[in-house]
Design a protein around this motif. Structure first.
Motif, PDB file in Angstrom:
ATOM      1  N   GLY A  53       0.774  -1.229   0.000  1.00 50.72           N
ATOM      2  CA  GLY A  53       0.000   0.000   0.000  1.00 50.72           C
ATOM      3  C   GLY A  53       0.807   1.281   0.000  1.00 50.72           C
ATOM      4  N   GLU A  54       2.083   1.212  -0.392  1.00 48.50           N
ATOM      5  CA  GLU A  54       2.911   2.413  -0.423  1.00 48.50           C
ATOM      6  C   GLU A  54       2.650   3.176  -1.716  1.00 48.50           C
ATOM      7  N   LEU A  55       2.265   4.442  -1.551  1.00 47.30           N
ATOM      8  CA  LEU A  55       1.829   5.228  -2.691  1.00 47.30           C
ATOM      9  C   LEU A  55       2.908   5.347  -3.755  1.00 47.30           C
ATOM     10  N   GLY A  56       4.187   5.395  -3.352  1.00 49.07           N
ATOM     11  CA  GLY A  56       5.275   5.528  -4.311  1.00 49.07           C
ATOM     12  C   GLY A  56       5.281   4.426  -5.341  1.00 49.07           C
ATOM     13  N   ASP A  57       4.855   3.235  -4.954  1.00 49.67           N
ATOM     14  CA  ASP A  57       4.863   2.112  -5.890  1.00 49.67           C
ATOM     15  C   ASP A  57       3.828   2.284  -6.990  1.00 49.67           C
ATOM     16  N   ILE A  58       2.628   2.719  -6.630  1.00 50.13           N
ATOM     17  CA  ILE A  58       1.621   2.865  -7.681  1.00 50.13           C
ATOM     18  C   ILE A  58       1.941   4.080  -8.547  1.00 50.13           C
ATOM     19  N   GLU A  59       2.602   5.076  -7.961  1.00 48.80           N
ATOM     20  CA  GLU A  59       3.039   6.211  -8.775  1.00 48.80           C
ATOM     21  C   GLU A  59       4.080   5.752  -9.797  1.00 48.80           C
ATOM     22  N   ASN A  60       5.034   4.943  -9.349  1.00 49.98           N
ATOM     23  CA  ASN A  60       6.048   4.421 -10.266  1.00 49.98           C
ATOM     24  C   ASN A  60       5.428   3.521 -11.327  1.00 49.98           C
ATOM     25  N   ALA A  61       4.442   2.725 -10.917  1.00 47.35           N
ATOM     26  CA  ALA A  61       3.773   1.839 -11.873  1.00 47.35           C
ATOM     27  C   ALA A  61       3.128   2.654 -12.990  1.00 47.35           C
ATOM     28  N   ILE A  62       2.421   3.691 -12.604  1.00 46.49           N
ATOM     29  CA  ILE A  62       1.767   4.530 -13.615  1.00 46.49           C
ATOM     30  C   ILE A  62       2.808   5.191 -14.511  1.00 46.49           C
ATOM     31  N   LEU A  63       3.911   5.641 -13.914  1.00 46.39           N
ATOM     32  CA  LEU A  63       4.965   6.308 -14.677  1.00 46.39           C
ATOM     33  C   LEU A  63       5.534   5.388 -15.755  1.00 46.39           C
ATOM     34  N   VAL A  64       5.963   4.179 -15.364  1.00 45.93           N
ATOM     35  CA  VAL A  64       6.622   3.304 -16.339  1.00 45.93           C
ATOM     36  C   VAL A  64       5.612   2.692 -17.311  1.00 45.93           C
ATOM     37  N   ASN A  65       4.398   2.423 -16.866  1.00 46.95           N
ATOM     38  CA  ASN A  65       3.389   1.943 -17.808  1.00 46.95           C
ATOM     39  C   ASN A  65       3.042   3.024 -18.823  1.00 46.95           C
ATOM     40  N   GLN A  66       3.044   4.275 -18.395  1.00 43.05           N
ATOM     41  CA  GLN A  66       2.801   5.366 -19.331  1.00 43.05           C
ATOM     42  C   GLN A  66       3.924   5.449 -20.358  1.00 43.05           C
ATOM     43  N   GLN A  67       5.163   5.259 -19.899  1.00 38.44           N
ATOM     44  CA  GLN A  67       6.297   5.268 -20.833  1.00 38.44           C
ATOM     45  C   GLN A  67       6.151   4.146 -21.852  1.00 38.44           C
ATOM     46  N   ALA A  68       5.726   2.959 -21.394  1.00 38.26           N
ATOM     47  CA  ALA A  68       5.531   1.835 -22.319  1.00 38.26           C
ATOM     48  C   ALA A  68       4.502   2.193 -23.387  1.00 38.26           C
ATOM     49  N   VAL A  69       3.409   2.824 -22.963  1.00 42.44           N
ATOM     50  CA  VAL A  69       2.379   3.235 -23.915  1.00 42.44           C
ATOM     51  C   VAL A  69       2.936   4.265 -24.893  1.00 42.44           C
ATOM     52  N   ASP A  70       3.674   5.261 -24.382  1.00 44.10           N
ATOM     53  CA  ASP A  70       4.187   6.340 -25.226  1.00 44.10           C
ATOM     54  C   ASP A  70       5.205   5.836 -26.246  1.00 44.10           C
ATOM     55  N   LEU A  71       5.975   4.803 -25.877  1.00 44.47           N
ATOM     56  CA  LEU A  71       7.006   4.288 -26.787  1.00 44.47           C
ATOM     57  C   LEU A  71       6.431   3.400 -27.891  1.00 44.47           C
TER      58      LEU A  71
END
Length: 1302
Positions: free
Chosen positions: A592-610
């Motif tokens: 439940g650490e917020l940093g993890d879901i923030e990182n998940a969204i960040l890298v998944n967004q990069q995957a989508v953008d690439l």
């Protein structure tokens, strides 16, 4: 012979003609198909990466057949030679032979030497067998006859040396070519190794400037490349590039061989790129292959070959960079190669296969089905064009199988994966054992088995997948470049089996072999990132199972390494980012650490953008990003997150074409997002949308698909949510229907179906009626044996049980509510001690079956014995590889035995008179357990608590317990533990009988716990059973069979305490005033032991005493000495065997047990909560495990007294399973067992033993009426005596002693 001709005709310098390279032209490559494993929900991560390496075609070397005819000066002897040549053949040969013989016999001059040379020329012209060796012999004689120091002799020596050198070179070259041909036919890598050595010698013997130097370097480069493909040594491909480059540099522009040599150089660059992934290599490959094409005129035989190789280079760069123009170019030039090659040409099939591979790659990028159909079409044409027995038939079949596999991934149509398995199996069968390509073809077959398993969930497919993947690894020598890839694939199959069956050994194996794959792959290798990703996925799965933080930390670490290793612009970057995001999501859902879901969204967004629009992976990345937003919404409740989730999931669905295998899963994700928004905002439109898309997901998924049950559950949950909003009962009826459908989808995971059955049962009981809910609970009970399957280890079965215990209690409660008391008893019996009953079932006598069907009985007996023993081996002293293989073989054998056992059971049950063979017992079979006194079954469920009293008459008396509850039982258990700690009584299970722990911050609740048990449970049962207080010696005997937290509470001591003897009044009462109490783990146990007749009632039983006052590596137990002395006082030495200290070894105890009716174990008990069969008694030389005891045949066993601590404590997580030593001794065959609920005092044990044996064996002065009591009554009296000695209020000392069984 051409060589000799040139030298004999005075050719000053000649060429050694390069034989055309005997090459196995390119077929589509068969590289590891390695997947980035899914980490999350249905789309999960990177969908299968199909890196199908294609082979390269080698054009035949161009040859120059110019024969120079310059002649030697003609001397006078030449006229004679010409005269002979005009004669008829028969006369010519005779005259020539006579002349030759005369000259040999008498030659001693220059003239004779020259005549021998002329004879050699004449033999050369005539040819014939062995002409070459005869000519060389004549020249040797000519050298010998020429005068020493003459110019003639020197000239002949020079020419003879040239002939011998060039003959040697030609022989070496010819041998090398034969070895290469042998390699291509057999796959024997030693052949190519020897060919390299021979070719290197050829190059050494070929001087710079020699016209054949370039051709020979080209041939050496080919040999180096072949050896690289066998052994994977980087030095070989480096050398191949080096010598191929030299060959190109030595060949002038315009030379006929230039294009072929450029193509060979391009092939070498291609292979090095495959190995290292350095972009400059594939750029070089494209460059030189383009030059080869440009240098080759239209209509040239090799034009198609060079176009094919150029297409493969474009294909490879596309796989690396994902740029669409490369795959378009690949298709274009491969199509040209096909078009230039006439039907019937030997190369046509190979060009078609490579064109098919290009179509397949474009399909994987763009997802256009016509490309996949085109790929299959041309690959099928390639197979059809190739006759049976052709060396390339297997390879073409293999590639066709991979195309079917790829289309199955897209459409999910069963016939495609069936076709893939069929043609891949043909490819394997056509490939001889020992061939280097065998492993690759087995790998393709293993992948196909794995995918069919994921589709249908059939055990045999995943077993076959692991079997063939293990063969692949075993066939591949250490150091081979493909070894890491094969290990990676084996790891993925272990991972998939773990996800289905949950055996911890599988995920351990997956991590182990995936780690090996990573370790074997050097830094900089193109595949390193993929292997790291898959290792990370396995670590994520183990984290989900065990919850150890280090696993998810390591998973994120290795997945981050994978991302870092992949350069920007690489086509695989988005896949690795997506997988890293899924690991972050997993850690977030657990911590439940917020940093993890923030990182998940960040890298998944990069995957989508690439990932460019139109790419086949784009919808999957969008789904995973949407799911990450959904997770953050659940955590923070911010509306924009769920709006983003819905938007992204909608886009993913819209981008996924109809018919795509992943469409249903993506619709389901969208449905879950709509449902989450509905639960937040309550807008009816959202739940309508959720139901709509979940319904579409269900409709798109064929019956029998492994995912179908899960999708039906999601739809059912949506119906429930709409009911909660609108209150329309029709939604409940719809939910019940789809939950029921989910239970019928037998290919889905048993736990998914079990969950659906539970949902169905709950809704049915709540909104229909208890009687209708019984149908659902019947399904629940039927699925339980699949959850706790005989093919799993005992440890794994115990891990599954906590999920199902409460459901059984609820089912029984509903049966009681419906008035179906016999069914309630049957279900409670069926759901208790499941694992113990499975173990005992393996040992059930088959006497009746042997009488009527001996063959079937014999096989069932053998399989039962093997299954009973399965999974017990250990491999602690062997290296990992042996241990791993042995454990895997044992596990597979275990599952096969379980499957065979089930088949045999079904066969027996189909026989007349055996319909109920080894089925759960009906109440009519269970009722006799109350023959010697009432048996009270107490059911503790969340919805109600009841007792069912089984009377001696066969009647069931229901006793509702309205003032007792599930929560109250748990509270009483918690208070009991606090009380024990307050009395410094050990609450753990370390096997030390006398140890005490300091109690801090704990209160003594003993009085209230026992009073509550009396008031809310025991007293109502006694009243309903009409059992009143007795003050005589003949108390009735009650046997308790309890569930839930009651299994850890002392019903046998329930009562109102707090008064000493002087102030005791009518309010003070306890169960010991009313009855003698025993416990049973199951009713079936009582059936097996309660009516076991004594061999001779008048015979004094023999006692085996095992005492260990000072067991090595355990605490001392001085009280055991006195304990043994007391027992010995009640029987003669002829009836006592005492093993103590060094005498009490495992072997000695086992040897004596069958000789004695009673065993008294005064030693440490060691309880193994993970594997109860490993629970043991600590003896002088080691542990006497239950697993070992259960191998015994104890026909005369009567009583086991376990004078050790907590031998009946059990596991709080498994209240229905009786996971303790006492239950184990019942299973071993002892009908009566005396044990303890918690730690006992070392001074109390001798006192209890004294009184037990006094009442069992009797003193000489004791009256007959008091002697020879049953064990339950003997213990009752012994505890009563101890209570007086230590004081009634000292509950911690007298309460723990209990009796099990008859």
């Amino acid at each position: 012979m051409t060589l000799l001709r040139r030298l004999l005709f005075d050719v000053s310098e000649s060429e050694i003609l390069l034989e055309g390279l005997v090459v196995n032209p390119a077929v589509a490559a068969e590289e590891t198909v390695t997947q980035s494993m899914p980490d999350y929900h249905e789309n999960q991560d990177a969908e299968l990466h199909m890196a199908i390496r294609m082979s390269l075609e080698e054009p035949e070397a161009e040859t120059t057949k110019d024969i120079m005819g310059d002649k030697m000066p003609i001397d006078r002897e030449l006229d004679q030679a010409l005269f002979f040549s005009d004669l008829p053949p028969d006369m010519w040969e005779k005259q020539l032979a006579e002349l030759h013989q005369a000259r040999v016999n008498g030659a001693n001059s220059v003239q004779d030497s020259l005549n021998l040379v002329i004879s050699a020329r004449q033999l050369l012209e005539c040819g014939g067998p062995d002409a070459e060796s005869k000519i060389t012999g004549l020249l040797h004689q000519a050298v010998g006859l020429a005068p020493i120091g003459s110019e003639l002799k020197a000239s002949l020596v020079r020419r003879l040396a040239d002939i011998e050198l060039k003959t040697k070179v030609e022989e070496l070259h010819s041998s090398a070519m034969q070895l290469m041909k042998h390699f291509q036919q057999s796959g024997d890598w030693t052949a190519t190794d020897n060919a390299v050595q021979l070719m290197e010698e050829v190059i050494k013997l070929t001087p710079d400037g020699h016209t054949e130097k370039a051709a020979r370097l080209d041939a050496l480069g080919y040999a180096f490349r072949q050896r690289f493909e066998c052994l994977g040594k980087l030095g070989d491909i480096e050398n191949a590039i080096l010598v191929n480059q030299q060959a190109v540099d030595l060949t002038p522009n315009g030379h006929a061989d230039k294009a072929g040599q450029l193509s060979h150089l391009g092939n070498a660059f291609f292979r090095r790129f495959e190995r290292l992934g350095e972009l400059r290599d594939i750029e070089s490959a494209i460059c030189v292959n383009q030059q080869a094409v440009d240098l080759t005129p239209d209509g040239h035989d090799s034009k198609a070959t060079f176009l094919n190789n150029l297409g493969l280079a474009y294909w490879s760069r596309f796989e690396r960079l994902g740029e669409l123009r490369d795959i378009e170019n690949a298709i274009c030039v491969n199509q040209q190669a096909v078009d230039l090659t006439p039907d019937g040409h030997a190369d046509k099939a190979r060009w078609l296969t490579n064109l098919g591979n290009a179509f397949q790659s474009r399909f994987q990028c763009l997802g256009k089905l016509r490309d996949m159909d085109s790929a299959i079409l041309v690959k099928q044409q390639a197979v059809d064009l190739t006759p049976d027995g052709h060396v390339n038939k297997a390879s073409l079949l293999n590639n066709l199988g991979l195309a079917f596999f790829c289309r199955f991934e897209r459409l999910g149509k069963l016939r495609d994966i069936e076709n893939a398995i069929c043609v891949n199996r043909q490819a394997v069968d056509l490939t001889p054992d020992g061939h280097t390509i065998k492993a690759k073809r087995l790998n393709s077959l293993g992948m196909a088995f794995e995918r069919r398993f994921e589709r249908l969930g059939e055990h045999r497919d995943i077993e076959n997948a692991i079997l063939v993947n293990q063969q692949v690894v075993d066939l591949t020598p250490d150091g081979h470049p493909d070894k890491a890839g094969w290990l990676n694939n084996l790891g993925l199959t272990f991972l998939h089996r773990f996800e289905h069956f949950g055996e911890l050994g599988d995920i351990e194996n997956a991590i182990c072999v995936n780690q090996q794959a990573v370790d074997l792959t050097p830094n900089g290798h193109a595949d390193k990132a993929r292997w790291l990703t898959n290792l990370g996925t396995a670590l994520v799965r183990r984290f989900g199972r065990l919850g150890e933080l280090k696993d998810i930390e390591n998973a994120i670490l290795v997945k981050q390494q994978a991302v870092d290793l992949i350069p920007d612009g690489h086509a695989g970057k988005a896949t690795s980012l997506n997988n890293l995001g899924l690991a972050f999501v997993t850690r977030f859902t657990h911590l439940g650490e917020l940093g993890d879901i923030e990182n998940a969204i960040l890298v998944n967004q990069q995957a989508v953008d690439l990932t460019p629009d139109g790419h086949a992976d784009k919808p999957g990345w969008l789904t995973n990003l949407g799911n990450a937003f959904s997770q953050r919404f659940k955590h923070l409740g911010k509306l924009r997150d769920i709006e983003n989730a819905i938007c992204l999931n909608k886009k993913a669905v819209d981008l996924t074409p109809d018919g795509h295998a992943k469409k249903a899963g993506r619709l389901s994700s969208l449905g879950l997002a709509f449902q989450s928004q509905f639960e937040c905002l309550g807008k009816p439109g959202d739940i309508e949308n959720a139901i709509c898309v979940n319904q579409q997901a269900v409709d798109l998924t064929p019956d029998g698909h492994a995912d179908k049950a899960g999708l039906l559950i999601n739809l059912g949950n949506a119906f429930q949510s709409r009911f909660q909003c609108l209150g329309e009962l029709r939604d409940i009826w719809k939910a019940i229907v789809v939950y029921k459908q989910a239970t019928e989808n037998t290919s889905s995971h048993p736990f998914t179906r079990y969950s659906a059955a539970c949902y169905w049962a709950v809704l049915s009981s709540r909104y229909q009626s208890p009687s209708l809910s019984l149908n659902a609970y019947t399904v629940v009970l039927a699925i339980i044996p699949q959850l706790v399957w005989l093919g799993q280890t005992v440890h794994r079965r115990y891990e599954e049980l906590p999920k199902i215990g409460r459901a059984i209690n609820t089912a029984a409660a509903m049966a009681i509510s419906a008035g179906d008391l016999p069914r309630a008893v049957e279900w409670l019996e069926e759901g208790r001690s499941i694992v113990w009953k499975q173990i005992l079932q393996m040992r059930t006598p088959l006497d009746e079956l042997y009488q009527q069907h001996p063959d079937l009985a014999d096989e069932l007996s053998r399989v039962s014995l093997a299954l009973d023993n399965a999974g017990t081996s250990s491999f602690q002293d062997t290296d990992w590889e042996i241990k791993h293989k042995s454990a895997e073989e044992e596990a597979q054998n275990h599952r096969k035995l379980a499957a065979r056992y089930e088949v045999l059971l079904q066969q027996v049950r189909e026989l007349d008179g055996f319909g109920s063979f080894l089925r759960p017992k009906k109440f009519s079979e269970l009722a006799p357990v109350a023959r010697n006194g009432p048996v009270v079954v107490v059911n503790v469920a969340r919805i109600r608590c009841d007792a069912l009293v089984l009377c001696t008459s066969g009647e069931i008396v229901p006793v509702p317990l309205p003032t007792f509850s599930y929560k109250q039982a748990e509270t009483l258990h918690s208070k009991l533990l606090s009380s024990l700690r307050a009395h410094d009584v050990r609450a753990n299970r370390n096997g030390d009988r006398a140890t005490r722990l300091a109690g801090r911050n704990n209160q003594d609740y003993f009085i209230s716990v026992l009073a509550d048990l009396w008031s809310h449970v025991v007293q109502p049962i006694l009243r309903a059973s009409k059992i009143n207080a007795h003050h005589s010696e003949s108390l009735p005997h009650i046997t308790w069979c309890v569930t839930g937290a009651l299994a850890f509470l002392p019903l046998h001591a329930a009562g109102i305490y707090g008064f000493d003897n002087s102030t005791k009044d009518a309010n003070a009462m306890n169960i010991s005033d009313f009855a003698v109490s025993s416990y049973t783990t199951t009713l079936t146990t009582m059936l097996g032991s309660g009516f076991k007749p004594k061999q001779d009632p008048t015979r004094t039983p023999s006692v085996l005493i095992v005492s260990q006052p000072a067991t090595p590596e355990h605490g001392v137990l001085p009280g055991t000495v006195k304990e043994a002395e007391f027992i010995q006082g009640y029987a003669s030495p002829a009836h006592i065997c005492h093993l103590t200290d060094k005498l009490a070894t495992v072997e000695a105890v086992l040897g004596e047990m069958s000789k004695h009716e009673i065993i008294h174990l005064a030693c440490h008990g060691v309880q193994d909560m993970k594997n109860p069969l490993s629970s043991a008694f600590a003896l002088y030389d080691g542990k006497l495990e239950l697993n070992t005891l259960m191998r015994l045949s104890l026909k005369n066993a009567e009583l086991a007294v376990l004078s050790a601590c907590q031998t009946a404590t059990g596991d709080e997580k498994l209240p229905e399973e009786a996971v303790h030593l006492a239950a184990g001794m019942l299973a071993v065959g002892y009908p009566s067992v005396i044990a303890t609920m918690w730690s006992i005092g070392d001074s109390d044990a001798p006192l209890i033993a004294d009184k037990i044996y006094a009442n069992l064996l009797g003193r000489p002065k004791i009256s007959e009426s008091q002697a020879n009591l049953t064990p339950a009554y003997a213990l009752h009296k012994a505890v009563k005596h101890l209570r007086k000695e230590v004081g009634e209020m000292n509950f911690a000392r007298w309460v723990p002693f209990i009796h099990f069984g008859a």
